[in-house]
Design a protein around this motif. Structure first.
Motif, PDB file in Angstrom:
ATOM      1  N   TYR A   6       0.835  -1.202   0.000  1.00  0.00           N
ATOM      2  CA  TYR A   6       0.000   0.000   0.000  1.00  0.00           C
ATOM      3  C   TYR A   6       0.871   1.254   0.000  1.00  0.00           C
ATOM      4  N   LEU A  28       2.388   1.726  -3.422  1.00  0.00           N
ATOM      5  CA  LEU A  28       1.398   2.238  -4.373  1.00  0.00           C
ATOM      6  C   LEU A  28       1.084   3.704  -4.105  1.00  0.00           C
ATOM      7  N   TYR A  29       0.968   4.053  -2.843  1.00  0.00           N
ATOM      8  CA  TYR A  29       0.655   5.441  -2.493  1.00  0.00           C
ATOM      9  C   TYR A  29       1.760   6.387  -2.954  1.00  0.00           C
ATOM     10  N   ARG A  61      -4.903   2.516  -7.308  1.00  0.00           N
ATOM     11  CA  ARG A  61      -4.418   1.971  -6.032  1.00  0.00           C
ATOM     12  C   ARG A  61      -5.439   1.014  -5.437  1.00  0.00           C
TER      13      ARG A  61
END
Length: 151
Positions: free
Chosen positions: A63, A66-67, A76
């Motif tokens: 995460y 991706l962020y 995302r």
């Protein structure tokens, strides 16, 4: 059998002569190609040491990755859903390359570069020069910065 042997004997010198090392991981070759392209004198490049690692990402790491790299929240979210379903195996491959290369005064200088490759498939089989980040930048990002600095 004789034809296959002849073909092998014809192809191997071509690969070796072109700098392709059949026994080296593709990611190492890609990383060193990019490093050499960034040097003042790539001919003087001499590898000192290579350290490789790979890390499968957990949900939080994926995460965060991706962020940091994906601007679209929809993308995302879609990728996180694929992670939850087990459809992806996000893996970060890292290569530390220590090398000697001449500087502008032709004095040998030791340098270390960090090369990274991200894969959602858990494989570095598709790695290429354009898909690795060396010292935090892809080759396109690096060249763009060089152009901006020259203006």
């Amino acid at each position: 059998m004789k034809r296959a042997r002849t073909l092998f004997l014809a192809v191997v010198p071509l690969l070796v002569g072109s700098g392709c090392n059949l026994f080296e991981p593709k990611i190492v070759t890609a990383c060193e190609t990019v490093i050499k392209e960034r040097l003042r004198s790539p001919v003087g490049y001499k590898r000192v040491e290579i350290l490789r690692s790979e890390a499968v990402m957990n949900k939080a790491d994926y995460y965060n990755y991706l962020y940091a790299t994906e601007a679209s929240s929809a993308v995302r979210e879609s990728r996180n859903e694929r992670f939850e379903k087990g459809e992806v195996k996000p893996t970060m491959y890292t290569v530390y390359v220590t090398y000697d290369a001449p500087n502008a005064f032709n004095a040998p200088i030791r340098g270390t570069s960090v090369c990274e490759y991200f894969s959602e498939r858990g494989s570095d089989a598709d790695v290429a020069d354009f898909s690795v980040k060396v010292d935090g930048k892809t080759q396109i990002e690096y060249l763009t910065d060089q152009i901006k600095a020259a203006q």
